[in-house]
Design a protein around this motif. Structure first.
Motif, PDB file in Angstrom:
ATOM      1  N   ARG A   1       0.776  -1.318  -0.107  1.00  0.00           N
ATOM      2  CA  ARG A   1      -0.066   0.016  -0.080  1.00  0.00           C
ATOM      3  C   ARG A   1       0.824   1.304  -0.049  1.00  0.00           C
ATOM      4  O   ARG A   1       0.713   2.104  -0.660  1.00  0.00           O
ATOM      5  N   TYR A   2       1.987   1.166   0.692  1.00  0.00           N
ATOM      6  CA  TYR A   2       2.776   2.551   0.749  1.00  0.00           C
ATOM      7  C   TYR A   2       3.440   2.534  -0.575  1.00  0.00           C
ATOM      8  O   TYR A   2       4.003   3.912  -0.776  1.00  0.00           O
ATOM      9  N   LEU A   3       3.621   1.684  -1.430  1.00  0.00           N
ATOM     10  CA  LEU A   3       3.915   2.182  -2.801  1.00  0.00           C
ATOM     11  C   LEU A   3       3.070   2.734  -3.659  1.00  0.00           C
ATOM     12  O   LEU A   3       3.487   2.687  -4.873  1.00  0.00           O
ATOM     13  N   GLY A   4       1.883   2.843  -3.319  1.00  0.00           N
ATOM     14  CA  GLY A   4       0.769   3.275  -4.150  1.00  0.00           C
ATOM     15  C   GLY A   4      -0.481   2.237  -4.382  1.00  0.00           C
ATOM     16  O   GLY A   4      -1.314   3.185  -5.225  1.00  0.00           O
ATOM     17  N   VAL A   5      -0.706   1.576  -3.786  1.00  0.00           N
ATOM     18  CA  VAL A   5      -2.033   0.825  -3.698  1.00  0.00           C
ATOM     19  C   VAL A   5      -2.905   1.618  -2.732  1.00  0.00           C
ATOM     20  O   VAL A   5      -2.713   1.965  -1.747  1.00  0.00           O
TER      21      VAL A   5
ATOM     22  N   LEU B   1      -9.947  -6.623  -6.562  1.00  0.00           N
ATOM     23  CA  LEU B   1     -10.058  -5.498  -7.299  1.00  0.00           C
ATOM     24  C   LEU B   1      -8.889  -4.400  -6.747  1.00  0.00           C
ATOM     25  O   LEU B   1      -9.199  -4.061  -5.240  1.00  0.00           O
ATOM     26  N   VAL B   2      -7.970  -4.157  -7.472  1.00  0.00           N
ATOM     27  CA  VAL B   2      -6.940  -3.305  -7.006  1.00  0.00           C
ATOM     28  C   VAL B   2      -6.812  -1.964  -7.428  1.00  0.00           C
ATOM     29  O   VAL B   2      -6.790  -1.916  -8.671  1.00  0.00           O
ATOM     30  N   SER B   3      -7.073  -0.907  -6.798  1.00  0.00           N
ATOM     31  CA  SER B   3      -7.117   0.367  -7.206  1.00  0.00           C
ATOM     32  C   SER B   3      -5.788   0.948  -6.747  1.00  0.00           C
ATOM     33  O   SER B   3      -5.251   0.905  -5.623  1.00  0.00           O
ATOM     34  N   TYR B   4      -4.961   1.429  -7.618  1.00  0.00           N
ATOM     35  CA  TYR B   4      -3.392   2.068  -7.600  1.00  0.00           C
ATOM     36  C   TYR B   4      -3.005   3.241  -8.206  1.00  0.00           C
ATOM     37  O   TYR B   4      -3.607   3.566  -9.119  1.00  0.00           O
TER      38      TYR B   4
END
Length: 71
Positions: free
Chosen positions: A11-15, A35-38
């Motif tokens: 998550r800290y990388l942009g997720v 479903l991944v929002s990034y």
């Protein structure tokens, strides 16, 4: 939760968010899905796929507990 933790770990990388559920295949079977929002400005698709491949065992099927939903 199957693959959700693999993406939450980056998550800290942009997720931005993850949502888990099931999708219905053409034959009526329910298959696990995430479903991944990034943010593509922070996280490349290649790196996102890396998290996916590290989170699964491609030698196992969903019926064998591939995504932690069996049994």
């Amino acid at each position: 939760r199957f693959l959700q933790p693999a993406f939450d770990d980056i998550r800290y990388l942009g997720v931005r968010s993850t949502v888990v559920g099931f999708v219905r295949a053409a034959d009526g079977a329910e298959l696990p899905a995430v479903l991944v929002s990034y943010d593509p400005a922070k996280l490349t698709y290649k790196r996102l796929l890396g998290a996916f491949w590290r989170g699964i065992d491609p030698t196992r099927s969903a019926a064998q507990g591939q995504f932690g939903s069996a049994g």
